[in-house]
Design an enzyme around this catalytic site. Structure first.
Site, short mmCIF file in Angstrom:
data_model
loop_
_atom_site.label_atom_id
_atom_site.label_comp_id
_atom_site.label_asym_id
_atom_site.label_seq_id
_atom_site.Cartn_x
_atom_site.Cartn_y
_atom_site.Cartn_z
N HIS A 86 0.83 -1.22 0.00
CA HIS A 86 0.00 0.00 0.00
C HIS A 86 0.86 1.26 0.00
O HIS A 86 1.86 1.32 0.70
CB HIS A 86 -0.91 0.02 1.24
N GLU A 93 -8.93 7.33 -6.09
CA GLU A 93 -10.35 7.64 -5.81
C GLU A 93 -10.62 7.64 -4.31
O GLU A 93 -11.32 8.51 -3.80
CB GLU A 93 -11.23 6.59 -6.48
N1 GUN Z 1 -6.86 3.10 2.30
C1 GUN Z 1 -7.53 3.01 1.15
N2 GUN Z 1 -6.69 2.99 0.13
C2 GUN Z 1 -5.46 3.06 0.68
C3 GUN Z 1 -4.19 3.09 0.12
O1 GUN Z 1 -4.02 3.02 -1.10
N3 GUN Z 1 -3.14 3.21 0.97
C4 GUN Z 1 -3.30 3.26 2.31
N4 GUN Z 1 -2.22 3.39 3.08
N5 GUN Z 1 -4.49 3.21 2.87
C5 GUN Z 1 -5.55 3.12 2.04
#
Ligand code: GUN
Length: 174
Positions: free
Chosen positions: A67, A86
């Site tokens: 992430h 998004e």
């Molecule tokens: N929460 C929803 N999407 C993401 C993301 O892409 N990265 C992180 N760190 N939290 C998220």
């Protein structure tokens, strides 16, 4: 979209469509392909959850490391995945002022220093003030508890992404 449409997809198309329901982890869609035919959307979600739960701690941390930071470098440079862009936008993270960006950067850095993976939260279910509050609260957690909390957030993100795909016209994704 009917589940029969999903079950009729080729493996390549299935991974193309569902490959990012867990951020940058197409391996998960590739793995659950083995469980076709799916009964319904909830069945797909259950297989993803079971797959994630079956991983050792290092695998769960690997998922978290896929992430991007919230309001981080990828957002500033426009290199987020479509889904993450998004979600961060809906949470109000694309319109932070420079003081808020700095606060987020500092907290994200402290968090990664402490846990060795980035802070993950279901951005679509939280606004920027809640995200900042939870980021500083969760910084106090023990590592094992935090890993489990973060993985629960991954499952929430996954569930919303799955529903989004099903609501949209699947043909446009191919
Ligand atoms: N929460 C929803 N999407 C993401 C993301 O892409 N990265 C992180 N760190 N939290 C998220």
């Amino acid at each position: 979209m009917d589940i029969s449409v999903v079950n009729a997809l080729t493996y390549d198309d299935f991974v193309k469509i569902f490959g990012n329901v867990v951020e940058k982890c197409p391996l998960i869609s590739a793995a659950i392909w083995s469980h076709r035919p799916f009964k319904d959307l909830a069945d797909i979600e259950t297989h993803i959850t079971e797959f994630i739960d079956s991983l050792p701690d290092s695998g769960k941390e690997g998922i978290l490391r896929c992430h991007p930071d919230l309001a981080g470098r990828d957002l500033q440079s426009g290199t987020l995945t479509h889904e993450s862009q998004e979600e961060q936008s809906q949470a109000g993270l694309t319109t932070l002022d420079s003081a808020e960006i700095l606060r987020m950067y500092r907290l994200n850095s402290q968090y990664k220093e402490r846990f060795g993976f980035p802070f993950v939260i279901c951005a679509r279910m939280n606004k920027k003030a809640d995200i900042l509050r939870q980021l500083s609260d969760r910084l106090q957690n023990e590592r094992a508890l935090e890993r489990e909390q973060a993985i629960e957030e991954v499952k929430k993100i996954c569930s919303l992404r799955l529903h989004n795909i099903v609501l949209s016209d699947i043909q446009t994704k191919l």
